[in-house]
Design a protein around this motif. Structure first.
Motif, PDB file in Angstrom:
ATOM      1  N   ALA A 141      40.988  36.245  43.467  1.00  0.00           N
ATOM      2  CA  ALA A 141      41.780  35.337  43.524  1.00  0.00           C
ATOM      3  C   ALA A 141      43.087  36.520  43.465  1.00  0.00           C
ATOM      4  O   ALA A 141      42.926  37.803  43.198  1.00  0.00           O
ATOM      5  N   ASP A 142      44.127  35.971  43.498  1.00  0.00           N
ATOM      6  CA  ASP A 142      45.532  36.840  43.789  1.00  0.00           C
ATOM      7  C   ASP A 142      45.826  36.906  42.405  1.00  0.00           C
ATOM      8  O   ASP A 142      45.224  36.215  41.438  1.00  0.00           O
ATOM      9  N   ARG A 143      46.952  37.392  41.775  1.00  0.00           N
ATOM     10  CA  ARG A 143      47.572  37.685  40.384  1.00  0.00           C
ATOM     11  C   ARG A 143      48.584  36.655  40.303  1.00  0.00           C
ATOM     12  O   ARG A 143      49.482  36.889  39.353  1.00  0.00           O
ATOM     13  N   GLN A 198      39.913  33.786  36.855  1.00  0.00           N
ATOM     14  CA  GLN A 198      38.518  33.951  36.892  1.00  0.00           C
ATOM     15  C   GLN A 198      37.585  32.652  37.161  1.00  0.00           C
ATOM     16  O   GLN A 198      36.556  32.750  38.109  1.00  0.00           O
ATOM     17  N   ARG A 199      38.144  31.704  36.802  1.00  0.00           N
ATOM     18  CA  ARG A 199      37.424  30.109  37.053  1.00  0.00           C
ATOM     19  C   ARG A 199      37.828  29.774  38.653  1.00  0.00           C
ATOM     20  O   ARG A 199      36.766  29.305  39.201  1.00  0.00           O
ATOM     21  N   LEU A 253      18.265  33.755  47.908  1.00  0.00           N
ATOM     22  CA  LEU A 253      18.686  35.066  48.776  1.00  0.00           C
ATOM     23  C   LEU A 253      20.117  35.258  48.381  1.00  0.00           C
ATOM     24  O   LEU A 253      20.421  36.378  48.606  1.00  0.00           O
ATOM     25  N   ILE A 254      20.753  34.259  47.690  1.00  0.00           N
ATOM     26  CA  ILE A 254      22.243  34.446  47.522  1.00  0.00           C
ATOM     27  C   ILE A 254      22.590  34.881  45.970  1.00  0.00           C
ATOM     28  O   ILE A 254      22.055  34.228  45.102  1.00  0.00           O
ATOM     29  N   ALA A 255      23.311  36.004  45.762  1.00  0.00           N
ATOM     30  CA  ALA A 255      23.587  36.306  44.438  1.00  0.00           C
ATOM     31  C   ALA A 255      25.118  36.072  44.363  1.00  0.00           C
ATOM     32  O   ALA A 255      25.871  36.713  45.537  1.00  0.00           O
ATOM     33  N   VAL A 256      25.676  35.168  43.505  1.00  0.00           N
ATOM     34  CA  VAL A 256      26.857  34.702  43.510  1.00  0.00           C
ATOM     35  C   VAL A 256      27.549  35.574  42.274  1.00  0.00           C
ATOM     36  O   VAL A 256      27.205  35.623  41.175  1.00  0.00           O
ATOM     37  N   SER A 257      28.707  35.956  42.472  1.00  0.00           N
ATOM     38  CA  SER A 257      29.636  36.610  41.411  1.00  0.00           C
ATOM     39  C   SER A 257      31.049  36.404  41.715  1.00  0.00           C
ATOM     40  O   SER A 257      31.453  35.729  42.576  1.00  0.00           O
ATOM     41  N   ALA A 258      31.952  36.717  40.616  1.00  0.00           N
ATOM     42  CA  ALA A 258      33.319  36.215  40.723  1.00  0.00           C
ATOM     43  C   ALA A 258      34.026  37.198  39.819  1.00  0.00           C
ATOM     44  O   ALA A 258      33.667  37.626  38.545  1.00  0.00           O
ATOM     45  N   TYR A 259      34.884  37.712  40.545  1.00  0.00           N
ATOM     46  CA  TYR A 259      35.803  38.930  39.962  1.00  0.00           C
ATOM     47  C   TYR A 259      37.279  38.586  39.589  1.00  0.00           C
ATOM     48  O   TYR A 259      38.188  39.424  38.951  1.00  0.00           O
ATOM     49  N   ARG A 305      39.870  42.676  41.261  1.00  0.00           N
ATOM     50  CA  ARG A 305      39.391  43.593  42.781  1.00  0.00           C
ATOM     51  C   ARG A 305      40.215  43.142  43.824  1.00  0.00           C
ATOM     52  O   ARG A 305      39.878  42.415  44.717  1.00  0.00           O
ATOM     53  N   PRO A 306      41.722  43.466  43.889  1.00  0.00           N
ATOM     54  CA  PRO A 306      42.364  42.950  44.886  1.00  0.00           C
ATOM     55  C   PRO A 306      42.150  43.777  46.128  1.00  0.00           C
ATOM     56  O   PRO A 306      41.955  44.990  46.160  1.00  0.00           O
ATOM     57  N   LEU A 307      42.266  42.959  47.249  1.00  0.00           N
ATOM     58  CA  LEU A 307      42.249  43.729  48.542  1.00  0.00           C
ATOM     59  C   LEU A 307      43.361  44.486  48.895  1.00  0.00           C
ATOM     60  O   LEU A 307      43.688  45.656  49.334  1.00  0.00           O
ATOM     61  N   VAL A 308      44.690  43.768  48.226  1.00  0.00           N
ATOM     62  CA  VAL A 308      46.043  44.448  48.572  1.00  0.00           C
ATOM     63  C   VAL A 308      46.591  44.468  46.895  1.00  0.00           C
ATOM     64  O   VAL A 308      46.848  43.377  46.359  1.00  0.00           O
ATOM     65  N   PRO A 309      46.697  45.767  46.474  1.00  0.00           N
ATOM     66  CA  PRO A 309      47.193  45.641  45.055  1.00  0.00           C
ATOM     67  C   PRO A 309      48.784  45.049  44.911  1.00  0.00           C
ATOM     68  O   PRO A 309      49.507  45.609  45.827  1.00  0.00           O
TER      69      PRO A 309
END
Length: 359
Positions: free
Chosen positions: A294-296, A304-305, A327-333, A337-341
Protein backbone atom coordinates in the motif's frame (compact mmCIF):
# COMPACT_ATOMS: atom_id res chain seq x y z
CA UNK A 1 -6.19 52.10 4.30
CA UNK A 2 -8.19 48.99 3.31
CA UNK A 3 -6.38 48.78 -0.07
CA UNK A 4 -2.99 49.13 1.66
CA UNK A 5 -3.95 46.44 4.14
CA UNK A 6 -5.18 44.07 1.45
CA UNK A 7 -1.96 44.40 -0.54
CA UNK A 8 0.14 43.85 2.60
CA UNK A 9 -1.83 40.77 3.66
CA UNK A 10 -1.63 39.28 0.14
CA UNK A 11 2.13 39.86 -0.01
CA UNK A 12 2.74 38.27 3.41
CA UNK A 13 0.59 35.23 2.67
CA UNK A 14 2.37 34.72 -0.65
CA UNK A 15 5.85 35.04 0.89
CA UNK A 16 6.44 31.26 1.24
CA UNK A 17 5.83 30.86 -2.51
CA UNK A 18 8.64 33.30 -3.22
CA UNK A 19 11.06 31.36 -1.03
CA UNK A 20 10.98 28.27 -3.25
CA UNK A 21 9.98 24.66 -2.43
CA UNK A 22 10.90 23.24 0.98
CA UNK A 23 12.82 20.12 1.76
CA UNK A 24 9.81 18.21 3.06
CA UNK A 25 6.16 18.32 2.10
CA UNK A 26 3.64 19.80 4.50
CA UNK A 27 1.28 17.16 5.77
CA UNK A 28 -2.21 17.15 7.17
CA UNK A 29 -1.80 17.64 10.93
CA UNK A 30 -2.39 14.52 13.00
CA UNK A 31 -2.12 14.64 16.79
CA UNK A 32 -1.35 17.42 19.31
CA UNK A 33 0.53 20.58 18.35
CA UNK A 34 1.60 23.97 19.69
CA UNK A 35 2.10 27.24 17.85
CA UNK A 36 2.99 30.89 18.24
CA UNK A 37 2.94 33.94 16.02
CA UNK A 38 3.63 37.67 15.99
CA UNK A 39 3.06 40.50 13.55
CA UNK A 40 1.32 43.79 12.88
CA UNK A 41 -2.21 44.84 13.78
CA UNK A 42 -4.54 47.50 12.40
CA UNK A 43 -7.24 48.68 14.83
CA UNK A 44 -10.03 50.64 13.18
CA UNK A 45 -11.10 54.06 14.44
CA UNK A 46 -14.19 53.95 16.66
CA UNK A 47 -16.82 56.56 17.57
CA UNK A 48 -19.67 56.72 20.07
CA UNK A 49 -22.06 59.49 21.12
CA UNK A 50 -20.01 62.24 19.47
CA UNK A 51 -16.62 61.01 20.74
CA UNK A 52 -14.15 59.58 18.21
CA UNK A 53 -11.06 57.53 19.07
CA UNK A 54 -8.50 57.51 16.24
CA UNK A 55 -5.64 55.00 16.22
CA UNK A 56 -2.06 55.33 14.96
CA UNK A 57 -2.73 52.80 12.14
CA UNK A 58 -0.06 50.18 12.91
CA UNK A 59 0.20 48.29 16.19
CA UNK A 60 1.45 44.80 16.99
CA UNK A 61 -0.03 41.43 17.87
CA UNK A 62 1.18 38.19 19.43
CA UNK A 63 -0.54 34.88 20.13
CA UNK A 64 0.05 31.31 21.30
CA UNK A 65 -2.12 28.26 20.72
CA UNK A 66 -2.41 24.56 21.52
CA UNK A 67 -4.44 22.24 19.35
CA UNK A 68 -5.14 18.80 17.96
CA UNK A 69 -5.22 17.64 14.34
CA UNK A 70 -7.58 14.82 13.44
CA UNK A 71 -5.62 13.61 10.40
CA UNK A 72 -8.45 14.40 7.96
CA UNK A 73 -7.70 18.10 7.49
CA UNK A 74 -9.66 19.38 10.49
CA UNK A 75 -7.98 20.93 13.54
CA UNK A 76 -9.30 22.34 16.82
CA UNK A 77 -7.30 24.68 19.02
CA UNK A 78 -7.34 27.05 21.99
CA UNK A 79 -5.66 30.43 21.57
CA UNK A 80 -4.49 33.29 23.78
CA UNK A 81 -3.81 36.62 22.05
CA UNK A 82 -2.58 40.16 22.78
CA UNK A 83 -2.78 43.35 20.68
CA UNK A 84 -1.42 46.85 21.27
CA UNK A 85 -2.19 50.11 19.44
CA UNK A 86 -1.39 53.74 20.20
CA UNK A 87 -4.22 56.29 20.22
CA UNK A 88 -3.53 59.21 17.88
CA UNK A 89 -6.39 61.53 18.84
CA UNK A 90 -9.61 61.63 20.87
CA UNK A 91 -11.92 64.24 19.41
CA UNK A 92 -15.47 65.51 19.29
CA UNK A 93 -17.54 68.72 19.36
CA UNK A 94 -15.54 71.28 21.32
CA UNK A 95 -12.80 69.00 22.66
CA UNK A 96 -9.67 67.16 21.51
CA UNK A 97 -6.78 65.11 22.92
CA UNK A 98 -3.73 63.24 21.59
CA UNK A 99 -2.48 60.58 23.94
CA UNK A 100 -3.18 57.08 25.19
CA UNK A 101 -3.09 53.49 24.01
CA UNK A 102 -5.34 50.47 23.59
CA UNK A 103 -4.50 46.96 24.78
CA UNK A 104 -6.61 44.00 23.70
CA UNK A 105 -6.26 40.48 25.01
CA UNK A 106 -8.46 37.45 24.91
CA UNK A 107 -9.02 33.70 24.65
CA UNK A 108 -10.49 32.01 21.58
CA UNK A 109 -11.55 28.50 20.53
CA UNK A 110 -10.86 27.88 16.83
CA UNK A 111 -11.74 25.27 14.21
CA UNK A 112 -9.57 25.11 11.06
CA UNK A 113 -9.27 23.02 7.91
CA UNK A 114 -6.02 22.25 6.03
CA UNK A 115 -6.17 21.86 2.24
CA UNK A 116 -3.93 19.01 1.03
CA UNK A 117 -3.10 20.07 -2.55
CA UNK A 118 -2.00 16.54 -3.49
CA UNK A 119 -5.68 15.57 -3.48
CA UNK A 120 -6.08 17.78 -6.56
CA UNK A 121 -3.25 16.14 -8.48
CA UNK A 122 -0.65 18.78 -7.54
CA UNK A 123 2.65 17.34 -6.36
CA UNK A 124 3.34 18.25 -2.70
CA UNK A 125 5.88 21.06 -2.42
CA UNK A 126 5.66 21.87 1.26
CA UNK A 127 2.78 24.36 1.07
CA UNK A 128 -0.51 23.81 2.93
CA UNK A 129 -3.19 26.54 2.85
CA UNK A 130 -5.84 26.58 5.58
CA UNK A 131 -8.99 28.45 6.60
CA UNK A 132 -10.74 28.70 9.95
CA UNK A 133 -12.71 30.69 12.43
CA UNK A 134 -13.14 31.05 16.16
CA UNK A 135 -15.16 32.51 19.00
CA UNK A 136 -14.24 33.57 22.51
CA UNK A 137 -13.99 36.56 24.82
CA UNK A 138 -11.95 39.74 24.30
CA UNK A 139 -11.00 42.43 26.81
CA UNK A 140 -10.10 45.97 25.76
CA UNK A 141 -8.11 48.26 28.02
CA UNK A 142 -8.07 51.97 27.13
CA UNK A 143 -5.42 53.86 29.11
CA UNK A 144 -4.30 57.49 29.37
CA UNK A 145 -6.73 58.64 26.67
CA UNK A 146 -6.81 62.33 27.64
CA UNK A 147 -8.71 65.16 25.97
CA UNK A 148 -9.90 68.64 26.90
CA UNK A 149 -12.10 71.52 25.82
CA UNK A 150 -11.67 74.98 27.26
CA UNK A 151 -10.87 74.60 30.96
CA UNK A 152 -12.37 71.08 31.18
CA UNK A 153 -10.29 67.93 31.00
CA UNK A 154 -11.34 64.30 30.63
CA UNK A 155 -9.77 60.89 30.64
CA UNK A 156 -10.70 57.35 29.57
CA UNK A 157 -8.99 54.79 31.80
CA UNK A 158 -11.13 51.68 31.75
CA UNK A 159 -11.20 47.97 30.83
CA UNK A 160 -14.23 46.16 29.44
CA UNK A 161 -14.86 42.82 27.72
CA UNK A 162 -17.33 41.27 25.31
CA UNK A 163 -17.96 38.26 23.04
CA UNK A 164 -15.37 38.02 20.27
CA UNK A 165 -15.02 36.25 16.93
CA UNK A 166 -12.44 35.87 14.20
CA UNK A 167 -11.80 34.57 10.67
CA UNK A 168 -8.44 33.04 9.74
CA UNK A 169 -6.67 32.45 6.40
CA UNK A 170 -3.14 31.11 6.35
CA UNK A 171 -0.41 29.04 4.74
CA UNK A 172 1.94 26.60 6.46
CA UNK A 173 5.32 25.75 5.01
CA UNK A 174 6.86 22.43 6.05
CA UNK A 175 10.32 22.59 7.62
CA UNK A 176 10.53 18.83 8.22
CA UNK A 177 13.90 18.71 6.49
CA UNK A 178 15.31 20.50 9.53
CA UNK A 179 12.97 19.43 12.36
CA UNK A 180 10.24 16.82 11.75
CA UNK A 181 6.84 18.29 12.64
CA UNK A 182 7.95 21.94 12.38
CA UNK A 183 6.18 24.38 10.02
CA UNK A 184 6.49 28.08 9.26
CA UNK A 185 3.09 29.82 9.14
CA UNK A 186 1.82 33.06 7.63
CA UNK A 187 -1.68 34.25 8.54
CA UNK A 188 -4.25 36.97 8.06
CA UNK A 189 -6.85 37.33 10.83
CA UNK A 190 -9.93 39.48 11.08
CA UNK A 191 -10.93 39.86 14.75
CA UNK A 192 -14.08 41.58 15.97
CA UNK A 193 -16.12 41.82 19.15
CA UNK A 194 -19.44 43.17 20.35
CA UNK A 195 -19.53 46.72 21.66
CA UNK A 196 -18.01 47.23 25.11
CA UNK A 197 -18.79 50.16 27.44
CA UNK A 198 -16.04 52.39 28.87
CA UNK A 199 -16.31 55.11 31.52
CA UNK A 200 -15.33 58.69 30.67
CA UNK A 201 -13.97 60.51 33.76
CA UNK A 202 -13.82 64.31 34.16
CA UNK A 203 -10.49 65.30 35.73
CA UNK A 204 -10.77 69.11 35.78
CA UNK A 205 -13.14 72.01 35.10
CA UNK A 206 -16.87 72.08 34.50
CA UNK A 207 -18.63 69.32 32.61
CA UNK A 208 -19.18 69.70 28.86
CA UNK A 209 -22.61 68.78 27.50
CA UNK A 210 -20.98 67.23 24.43
CA UNK A 211 -18.91 64.73 26.46
CA UNK A 212 -20.79 61.54 27.46
CA UNK A 213 -20.22 59.75 30.75
CA UNK A 214 -19.83 56.41 28.94
CA UNK A 215 -18.92 55.39 25.41
CA UNK A 216 -19.68 52.11 23.67
CA UNK A 217 -16.94 51.18 21.25
CA UNK A 218 -16.84 48.33 18.75
CA UNK A 219 -13.76 46.20 18.12
CA UNK A 220 -12.39 45.57 14.64
CA UNK A 221 -8.84 44.37 13.94
CA UNK A 222 -6.92 43.26 10.85
CA UNK A 223 -3.76 41.29 11.70
CA UNK A 224 -0.92 39.79 9.66
CA UNK A 225 1.24 37.28 11.54
CA UNK A 226 4.30 35.10 11.01
CA UNK A 227 4.83 32.09 13.26
CA UNK A 228 5.92 28.53 13.89
CA UNK A 229 3.89 25.39 14.57
CA UNK A 230 5.21 22.13 15.97
CA UNK A 231 3.30 18.85 15.69
CA UNK A 232 4.26 16.27 18.30
CA UNK A 233 5.01 12.62 17.46
CA UNK A 234 5.62 13.34 13.77
CA UNK A 235 7.38 10.32 12.22
CA UNK A 236 10.78 10.93 10.71
CA UNK A 237 11.18 10.54 6.93
CA UNK A 238 11.26 6.93 5.79
CA UNK A 239 14.79 5.54 5.57
CA UNK A 240 16.21 4.66 2.21
CA UNK A 241 14.93 1.32 0.99
CA UNK A 242 17.61 -1.31 0.62
CA UNK A 243 17.06 -3.13 -2.64
CA UNK A 244 16.75 -6.90 -2.17
CA UNK A 245 19.12 -9.14 -4.12
CA UNK A 246 17.90 -10.00 -7.61
CA UNK A 247 15.75 -13.14 -7.83
CA UNK A 248 17.13 -16.30 -9.43
CA UNK A 249 17.16 -16.35 -13.20
CA UNK A 250 14.22 -18.74 -13.29
CA UNK A 251 11.98 -16.41 -11.25
CA UNK A 252 9.43 -14.20 -12.96
CA UNK A 253 7.73 -11.19 -11.37
CA UNK A 254 4.35 -9.69 -12.27
CA UNK A 255 2.98 -6.44 -10.81
CA UNK A 256 -0.75 -5.91 -10.26
CA UNK A 257 -1.77 -2.32 -9.48
CA UNK A 258 -4.82 -1.04 -7.63
CA UNK A 259 -6.84 2.18 -7.42
CA UNK A 260 -6.47 4.32 -4.29
CA UNK A 261 -8.03 2.73 -1.18
CA UNK A 262 -9.38 -0.20 -3.26
CA UNK A 263 -8.75 -3.94 -3.21
CA UNK A 264 -10.95 -5.01 -6.12
CA UNK A 265 -9.38 -6.16 -9.41
CA UNK A 266 -9.55 -4.08 -12.56
CA UNK A 267 -9.76 -5.63 -16.02
CA UNK A 268 -6.05 -4.92 -16.54
CA UNK A 269 -5.25 -6.57 -13.20
CA UNK A 270 -7.14 -9.74 -14.19
CA UNK A 271 -5.21 -9.80 -17.49
CA UNK A 272 -1.84 -9.67 -15.68
CA UNK A 273 -2.91 -12.40 -13.24
CA UNK A 274 -3.99 -14.57 -16.18
CA UNK A 275 -0.53 -14.13 -17.75
CA UNK A 276 1.13 -15.18 -14.51
CA UNK A 277 -1.10 -18.25 -14.20
CA UNK A 278 -0.35 -19.25 -17.80
CA UNK A 279 3.42 -18.84 -17.29
CA UNK A 280 3.57 -20.95 -14.11
CA UNK A 281 3.75 -24.37 -15.89
CA UNK A 282 6.35 -23.06 -18.36
CA UNK A 283 8.94 -22.19 -15.68
CA UNK A 284 8.23 -25.35 -13.66
CA UNK A 285 7.00 -23.27 -10.73
CA UNK A 286 7.24 -24.88 -7.30
CA UNK A 287 6.05 -21.83 -5.37
CA UNK A 288 4.14 -18.64 -6.16
CA UNK A 289 4.72 -15.68 -3.84
CA UNK A 290 1.90 -13.12 -3.64
CA UNK A 291 2.87 -9.98 -1.67
CA UNK A 292 0.47 -7.07 -1.04
CA UNK A 293 1.57 -3.44 -0.62
CA UNK A 294 0.00 0.00 0.00
CA UNK A 295 1.06 3.62 -0.33
CA UNK A 296 1.50 5.92 2.71
CA UNK A 297 -1.74 7.93 2.46
CA UNK A 298 -3.42 6.16 5.41
CA UNK A 299 -2.37 4.97 8.85
CA UNK A 300 0.13 2.09 9.04
CA UNK A 301 -2.51 -0.16 10.64
CA UNK A 302 -5.08 0.54 7.93
CA UNK A 303 -2.52 0.08 5.15
CA UNK A 304 -1.48 -3.30 6.58
CA UNK A 305 -5.10 -4.54 6.37
CA UNK A 306 -5.56 -3.04 2.90
CA UNK A 307 -2.44 -4.75 1.53
CA UNK A 308 -3.68 -8.06 2.96
CA UNK A 309 -7.02 -7.68 1.16
CA UNK A 310 -5.25 -6.94 -2.10
CA UNK A 311 -3.00 -10.00 -1.77
CA UNK A 312 -6.00 -12.23 -0.94
CA UNK A 313 -7.87 -10.94 -4.01
CA UNK A 314 -4.93 -11.80 -6.31
CA UNK A 315 -4.48 -15.24 -4.74
CA UNK A 316 -8.19 -16.00 -5.23
CA UNK A 317 -7.96 -15.03 -8.90
CA UNK A 318 -4.91 -17.31 -9.38
CA UNK A 319 -6.87 -20.21 -7.89
CA UNK A 320 -9.76 -19.40 -10.24
CA UNK A 321 -7.25 -19.59 -13.10
CA UNK A 322 -6.25 -23.13 -12.15
CA UNK A 323 -3.32 -22.64 -9.74
CA UNK A 324 -3.36 -25.00 -6.73
CA UNK A 325 -3.88 -23.05 -3.50
CA UNK A 326 -1.09 -24.92 -1.67
CA UNK A 327 1.43 -23.51 -4.19
CA UNK A 328 0.58 -19.92 -3.23
CA UNK A 329 2.31 -18.12 -0.31
CA UNK A 330 0.43 -14.93 0.61
CA UNK A 331 2.04 -12.08 2.57
CA UNK A 332 1.23 -8.42 3.25
CA UNK A 333 3.71 -5.62 3.94
CA UNK A 334 1.46 -2.55 4.24
CA UNK A 335 3.42 0.63 3.53
CA UNK A 336 6.82 -0.74 4.68
CA UNK A 337 8.20 -1.72 1.24
CA UNK A 338 7.38 1.09 -1.19
CA UNK A 339 8.38 0.79 -4.83
CA UNK A 340 8.75 4.58 -4.86
CA UNK A 341 9.85 6.07 -1.48
CA UNK A 342 7.59 8.97 -0.43
CA UNK A 343 6.81 11.09 2.60
CA UNK A 344 3.97 10.03 4.87
CA UNK A 345 0.50 10.85 3.53
CA UNK A 346 1.46 10.87 -0.19
CA UNK A 347 -0.72 8.92 -2.63
CA UNK A 348 1.68 7.04 -4.95
CA UNK A 349 0.04 4.73 -7.58
CA UNK A 350 3.13 2.51 -7.97
CA UNK A 351 3.07 1.63 -4.27
CA UNK A 352 -0.55 0.35 -4.45
CA UNK A 353 0.38 -3.05 -5.81
CA UNK A 354 0.62 -6.82 -5.42
CA UNK A 355 3.77 -8.58 -6.59
CA UNK A 356 3.43 -12.11 -8.04
CA UNK A 357 6.75 -13.99 -8.10
CA UNK A 358 7.00 -17.39 -9.81
CA UNK A 359 9.83 -19.52 -8.38
Amino acid sequence: MSLRLGLLATTCLALPLLLGPGQAAAQTVSGPYIGAGAGINFWHDQSSRGLRVHDEDVGYVGLVNVGYGFGNGFRAELEGNYRYSDIDTVSGAGFRGSSGYVRQYGAMANVLFDFDLSSFGIAPNGMMPYLGGGVGYLWREISSAKFSGGTSSYRIEDTAGSFGYQAIAGISWGLGGMVPGLSFTTEYRYVGALDSSHDVTRTAGPGLATVPGKVKLATENHSVLFGLRYVFNTPRPAPAVVEPPPPPATARTYLVFFDWDRADLTDRARQIIAEAAAAAPQVQTTRIEVAGHADRSGTPQYNQRLSQRRADAVAAELVRRGIARDLIAVSAYGETRPLVPTADGVREPQNRRVEIVLR
